[in-house]
Design a protein around this motif. Structure first.
Motif, short mmCIF file in Angstrom:
data_model
loop_
_atom_site.label_atom_id
_atom_site.label_comp_id
_atom_site.label_asym_id
_atom_site.label_seq_id
_atom_site.Cartn_x
_atom_site.Cartn_y
_atom_site.Cartn_z
N ASP A 58 1.05 -0.62 0.07
CA ASP A 58 0.25 -0.17 0.13
C ASP A 58 0.53 1.23 -0.07
O ASP A 58 1.68 0.89 0.20
N TYR A 59 0.30 2.33 0.11
CA TYR A 59 1.43 3.68 -0.08
C TYR A 59 0.54 4.40 1.25
O TYR A 59 -0.20 4.93 1.34
N PRO A 60 1.71 4.16 2.30
CA PRO A 60 1.21 4.99 3.81
C PRO A 60 1.01 6.10 3.53
O PRO A 60 0.36 7.45 4.26
N GLY A 61 2.19 6.97 2.45
CA GLY A 61 2.17 8.57 2.54
C GLY A 61 1.14 9.27 1.69
O GLY A 61 0.81 10.28 1.87
N GLY A 62 -0.05 8.09 1.14
CA GLY A 62 -0.86 8.16 0.28
C GLY A 62 -0.17 9.30 -1.22
O GLY A 62 -1.27 9.40 -1.42
N ARG A 63 0.59 8.96 -1.45
CA ARG A 63 1.74 9.32 -2.96
C ARG A 63 1.71 7.93 -3.85
O ARG A 63 2.77 6.99 -2.87
N VAL A 64 1.79 8.05 -4.64
CA VAL A 64 2.48 7.05 -5.93
C VAL A 64 3.08 7.41 -6.55
O VAL A 64 4.77 6.82 -6.07
N TYR A 65 2.95 8.35 -7.92
CA TYR A 65 4.02 8.62 -8.44
C TYR A 65 4.18 10.13 -8.26
O TYR A 65 2.78 10.72 -8.50
N SER A 66 5.26 11.44 -8.43
CA SER A 66 4.54 12.57 -8.66
C SER A 66 4.39 13.06 -10.66
O SER A 66 3.95 14.04 -10.70
N ARG A 67 4.09 11.43 -11.24
CA ARG A 67 3.56 11.95 -12.73
C ARG A 67 2.31 12.61 -12.47
O ARG A 67 0.97 13.26 -12.80
N ALA A 68 1.94 11.85 -11.34
CA ALA A 68 -0.25 11.71 -10.71
C ALA A 68 -0.11 13.07 -10.71
O ALA A 68 -1.25 13.21 -10.08
N ASP A 69 0.67 12.94 -9.17
CA ASP A 69 0.88 14.24 -7.82
C ASP A 69 1.77 14.33 -7.81
O ASP A 69 2.35 13.47 -7.38
N ASN A 70 1.84 15.37 -7.16
CA ASN A 70 3.13 16.47 -5.80
C ASN A 70 2.16 16.94 -4.82
O ASN A 70 1.93 17.82 -5.37
N PRO A 71 2.49 16.97 -3.49
CA PRO A 71 2.72 17.54 -2.31
C PRO A 71 2.67 18.96 -2.64
O PRO A 71 2.14 19.97 -2.32
N SER A 72 3.22 19.11 -4.08
CA SER A 72 4.31 20.59 -4.30
C SER A 72 2.52 21.53 -4.82
O SER A 72 3.07 22.64 -4.98
N TYR A 73 2.49 21.06 -5.79
CA TYR A 73 0.92 20.97 -6.51
C TYR A 73 0.02 21.82 -5.72
O TYR A 73 -0.77 22.24 -5.84
N ASP A 74 -0.31 20.81 -4.56
CA ASP A 74 -1.78 20.65 -3.61
C ASP A 74 -2.25 22.00 -3.17
O ASP A 74 -3.12 22.50 -3.13
N THR A 75 -0.81 22.82 -2.84
CA THR A 75 -1.33 24.14 -1.19
C THR A 75 -2.02 24.91 -3.35
O THR A 75 -2.21 26.29 -3.18
N ALA A 76 -0.72 25.05 -4.37
CA ALA A 76 -1.44 26.14 -5.30
C ALA A 76 -2.60 25.42 -6.58
O ALA A 76 -3.60 26.95 -6.43
N GLU A 77 -3.50 24.20 -6.13
CA GLU A 77 -4.15 23.59 -6.90
C GLU A 77 -5.42 24.18 -5.83
O GLU A 77 -5.98 24.25 -6.20
N ALA A 78 -5.30 24.33 -4.37
CA ALA A 78 -6.14 24.82 -3.78
C ALA A 78 -6.38 26.33 -3.63
O ALA A 78 -7.74 26.16 -3.45
N LEU A 79 -5.45 26.93 -3.38
CA LEU A 79 -5.36 28.17 -3.97
C LEU A 79 -6.11 29.21 -4.79
O LEU A 79 -7.32 29.51 -4.84
N LEU A 80 -5.83 28.13 -5.67
CA LEU A 80 -6.60 28.37 -7.19
C LEU A 80 -8.38 28.08 -6.89
O LEU A 80 -9.15 28.52 -7.71
N ALA A 81 -8.43 26.91 -5.83
CA ALA A 81 -9.65 26.21 -6.59
C ALA A 81 -10.23 27.55 -5.66
O ALA A 81 -11.95 27.70 -6.00
#
Length: 378
Positions: free
Chosen positions: A42-65
């Motif tokens: 499993d993926y206990p950190g909730g991440r698989v591979y950065s082509r799908a997502d990356n924690p650095s995307y999260d904040t900018a995406e959340a702000l734009l939303a």
């Protein structure tokens, strides 16, 4: 807080929270491309591979939303990648109804890549709601695309009216709102399904990041397909670029306000100038869609305007060559003011008037910008 935060506060605060465990005010950059699996696979950190997502995307995406009042947002490697993904999410044989006058590189992509792939691309006249309505009813498009204000003549399309038409014919309404930014127009609140930004421009605002973004009103089947296509085609942003984009977004409200004020002052100063036939800016009462712009744009009319020089193409090129403070360069939405003879940039097949000079107005002192245009006009 008992009331929602204002967009200016959201932008300035960025993520609005400190990072654990060090209580960072500025979010860290997460450079890792891969993540450790648990013993059970499993993926206990909730991440698989950065082509799908990356924690650095999260904040900018959340702000734009938040700024777009959207369900969610996604970052892309460029505005072109974001826009193309919307069309790639359609099926061969689907009809896409797009404006005749739009960002030239994307228009070329639609004709050279999307159409041969099997998408039926049809054009309507910018800002002409009657034309849009009649073609939508006849063609029954899967997607209606709007660019407002439209580059480089700054036509304004009534988003709420277009949304009514889209609902009538069962189409998805997507809006390229790059020039307006979420501080001036929020298309989702006017009935759009998707909103696109070339984040290279105002969202970043410093001419040092190539990026794009999409925001959605709903987590529907189309959005899930867009998410898959971003990962499947690898159209993702690097973590450092995502961090730079977020840093730029934190001053978005200051930069947009300054650019709007400068652009309006320039438009008013040079409207009716002896050497100009037209000043194209939606903030002017003379603009054909000024009333629509005043209704759907709040806090300003943007930092983009175009000048049409009376003596034609060569005179407009000469005017551009004489500019000193405005830099002759492609792109828009940054802190520095830029100018270009747009038809020359777009090349053969351009729909841009040959006498048009496009100005991206920055945040410099207004007097310097006015004086520069005045001396360049001669």
């Amino acid at each position: 807080m008992t009331k929602p935060l204002h967009p200016e506060t959201l932008a300035a605060q960025g993520p609005g929270r400190v990072s654990e465990p060090y209580k960072d005010i500025v979010p860290p950059i997460h450079a890792s491309t891969t993540y450790e699996r648990g013993a059970a696979g499993d993926y206990p950190g909730g991440r698989v591979y950065s082509r799908a997502d990356n924690p650095s995307y999260d904040t900018a995406e959340a702000l734009l939303a938040q700024l777009e009042n959207a369900h969610a947002a996604l970052l892309f490697a460029s505005g072109q990648a974001a826009a193309a993904t919307v069309f790639q999410a359609l099926a061969p044989g689907d009809v896409a109804l797009v404006p005749r006058n739009m960002y030239w590189a994307f228009r070329n992509w639609l004709l050279r890549a999307a159409a041969p792939w099997g998408l039926k691309v049809e054009f309507y006249e910018n800002a002409a709601i009657d034309d849009l309505a009649s073609k939508a009813r006849a063609l029954k498009p899967r997607l209606i695309w709007i660019e407002t204000p439209a580059n480089p003549t700054w036509d304004i399309t009534d988003i709420a009216a277009a949304a009514t038409i889209a609902r009538e014919v069962g189409a998805v309404l997507a809006v390229d709102s790059t020039v307006a930014t979420p501080l001036l127009t929020r298309p989702l609140e006017l009935g759009a399904h998707l909103v696109m930004h070339s984040a290279t421009k105002y969202l970043n605002g410093h001419s040092d990041v190539i990026a794009g973004a999409l925001a959605t009103a709903a987590d529907d089947e189309l959005w899930q397909r867009i998410k898959y296509l971003r990962s499947g085609s690898g159209a993702v942003l690097g973590p450092f670029e995502a961090w730079l984009l977020l840093r730029g977004m934190r001053t978005l409200h200051l930069r947009v306000a300054a650019a709007c004020a400068n652009a309006l002052a320039i438009a008013r100063r040079f409207e009716g100038h002896a050497r100009l036939s037209h000043v194209l800016y939606p903030g002017l009462a003379s603009h054909p869609q000024h009333a629509v712009a005043a209704r759907q744009m709040h806090g300003g009319f943007g930092g983009m305007l175009s000048l049409r020089v009376k003596d034609g193409e060569e005179a407009s090129k000469a005017f551009t060559a004489r500019l000193k403070v405005f830099k002759r360069a492609t792109s828009l939405g940054s802190v520095e003011s830029l100018a270009e003879h747009r038809a020359s940039v777009e090349g053969p097949g351009t729909l841009c008037p040959a006498d048009l000079v496009r100005l991206s107005v920055g945040v410099e002192h207004l007097d310097d910008l006015l004086a520069d245009i005045e001396q360049a006009l001669g």
